[in-house]
Design an enzyme around this catalytic site. Sequence first.
Site, PDB file in Angstrom:
ATOM      1  N   MET A 333       0.851  -1.291  -0.069  1.00 37.43           N
ATOM      2  CA  MET A 333       0.015  -0.102  -0.141  1.00 37.43           C
ATOM      3  C   MET A 333       0.922   1.220   0.230  1.00 37.43           C
ATOM      4  O   MET A 333       0.525   2.411  -0.743  1.00 37.43           O
ATOM      5  CB  MET A 333      -0.976  -0.005   1.039  1.00 37.43           C
ATOM      6  CG  MET A 333      -1.906   1.234   1.179  1.00 37.43           C
ATOM      7  SD  MET A 333      -3.060   1.215   2.696  1.00 37.43           S
ATOM      8  CE  MET A 333      -4.083  -0.202   2.219  1.00 37.43           C
ATOM      9  N   GLY A 334       2.049   1.270   0.770  1.00 38.65           N
ATOM     10  CA  GLY A 334       2.869   2.503   0.858  1.00 38.65           C
ATOM     11  C   GLY A 334       3.535   2.588  -0.540  1.00 38.65           C
ATOM     12  O   GLY A 334       3.621   3.655  -0.955  1.00 38.65           O
ATOM     13  N   TRP A 336       2.489   1.703  -3.443  1.00 33.53           N
ATOM     14  CA  TRP A 336       1.302   2.103  -4.260  1.00 33.53           C
ATOM     15  C   TRP A 336       1.361   3.539  -4.213  1.00 33.53           C
ATOM     16  O   TRP A 336       1.232   4.222  -5.436  1.00 33.53           O
ATOM     17  CB  TRP A 336       0.319   1.521  -4.040  1.00 33.53           C
ATOM     18  CG  TRP A 336      -0.970   1.851  -4.796  1.00 33.53           C
ATOM     19  CD1 TRP A 336      -1.190   1.864  -6.198  1.00 33.53           C
ATOM     20  CD2 TRP A 336      -2.134   2.738  -4.237  1.00 33.53           C
ATOM     21  NE1 TRP A 336      -2.361   2.665  -6.620  1.00 33.53           N
ATOM     22  CE2 TRP A 336      -2.977   3.246  -5.291  1.00 33.53           C
ATOM     23  CE3 TRP A 336      -2.526   3.232  -2.996  1.00 33.53           C
ATOM     24  CZ2 TRP A 336      -4.005   3.768  -5.503  1.00 33.53           C
ATOM     25  CZ3 TRP A 336      -3.691   3.698  -2.979  1.00 33.53           C
ATOM     26  CH2 TRP A 336      -4.354   4.294  -4.141  1.00 33.53           C
ATOM     27  N   HIS A 337       1.320   4.241  -3.212  1.00 26.42           N
ATOM     28  CA  HIS A 337       1.203   5.533  -3.028  1.00 26.42           C
ATOM     29  C   HIS A 337       2.542   6.365  -3.615  1.00 26.42           C
ATOM     30  O   HIS A 337       2.464   7.560  -4.035  1.00 26.42           O
ATOM     31  CB  HIS A 337       0.996   5.915  -1.562  1.00 26.42           C
ATOM     32  CG  HIS A 337      -0.233   5.694  -0.915  1.00 26.42           C
ATOM     33  ND1 HIS A 337      -0.489   4.806  -0.367  1.00 26.42           N
ATOM     34  CD2 HIS A 337      -1.494   6.772  -1.371  1.00 26.42           C
ATOM     35  CE1 HIS A 337      -1.966   4.887   0.022  1.00 26.42           C
ATOM     36  NE2 HIS A 337      -2.323   5.880  -0.419  1.00 26.42           N
ATOM     37  N   GLY A 338       3.581   5.754  -3.497  1.00 28.65           N
ATOM     38  CA  GLY A 338       4.851   6.241  -4.260  1.00 28.65           C
ATOM     39  C   GLY A 338       6.113   5.637  -3.656  1.00 28.65           C
ATOM     40  O   GLY A 338       5.894   4.729  -2.670  1.00 28.65           O
TER      41      GLY A 338
END
Length: 408
Positions: A333-334, A336-338
């Site tokens: 998830m982290g 995926w954000h960048g």
Amino acid sequence: MINLQPYENPMYFGYLLIGLLPIIIGMLYEKRFRWYETLFSFCFLVLIFDGPKLGQGIALIGYTIFEVLLTWGYVRYRTRPKGANKTSIFVLAVILSIAPLVVVKFTPLFDPQHPSIFGFLGISYLTFKVVGMIMETRDGMIKEFNILKFLQFLLFFPTISSGPIDRYRRFIKDYDRVPTKEKYLELLEKGVHYVMIGFLYKFILGYFFGTLLLPNIEKIALINGHSNVLGLSWSLVGVMYAYSMYLFFDFAGYSLFAVGISYIMGIQTPINFNKPFASWNIKEFWNRWHMTLSFWFRDYIYMRFVFFMIKHKVLKSRIAIANLGYVVLFLIMGIWHGETWYYIVYGLFHATVMILTDAWLRFKKKHPDLLPSNRFTKVMSVVLTFHVVCFSFLIFSGFLDKLWFGFR
């Protein structure tokens, strides 16, 4: 043509109202003009991706063709009478479905000045829909493929750029059914209500915290940051609170617009936020914050990872498997954000808090009399969770990167 960012420009809402009128009139007469809804969605996609975003529009067309063919091919393969249960084909289909998103996300690592030509607004959320479709087909819940319905689901314009993330079977159930006049009046009332609350959240409260308050507090925090080694100050605490409020009201407002417009179109898109700052622990928070995304990650990453680990007996302890699942889940998830350090730390921070929360809940279950459960302890749990979440948002904001590395 005028390029319009979804739910950002007053003109966008003006066009939206005009475009929605035939849909509203049809629904009041218990008719769904599917041809018009298709034309309506197409026109708004043109408005979104016209002008300077024409390249993104072309990328969207290519992406859609690729994903439709891939999904059609997998559904057809999976529903064959015999020999259609090979894990390798399923894994290949999932890898291919996320490949465009992976290219877009990791291109900046190699060429920061030039974003990927495959990128466009909303590619993540469209990819989540495709992956969900493939996985539910694998599970036997989807047994047929209708290209027109799949396109309606994939390119449903109210949610195309930032969600909420719907599920194919739930969406099609609404799309195939025309509500009665009484039911539609309820949907219309709820839709207008959600849109009005969205205006309050995004354009009043979000504007106050994000445009009027946050930049001024950040300036003070940066000035104070030069006076001590770690850059810690009360102004940094102010940044934490202001950014957290801005992030919630801006995103929740956007989501309410998307949900409200969906309801007006007769589609009950799932709500994305449910009083997340009233959560009494971090697990409860993720059941209330950006719910369609957190449930997607839970169902399609965490649960499948845990099931795989248990099935193949990779680890003996189910607690260890669950904890490892949290690390994998929030790390993905982290990223995926960048790919910057603060997004990765944000993910690992939440994984750590989830692991500690599970440990605490197990401890409480074994020692129920150690800490009484009453109104005071519940309030304290909410307060503690709120501050843990706000601190994680401070990490997520990237302001610490600017404070610690940008000026030193």
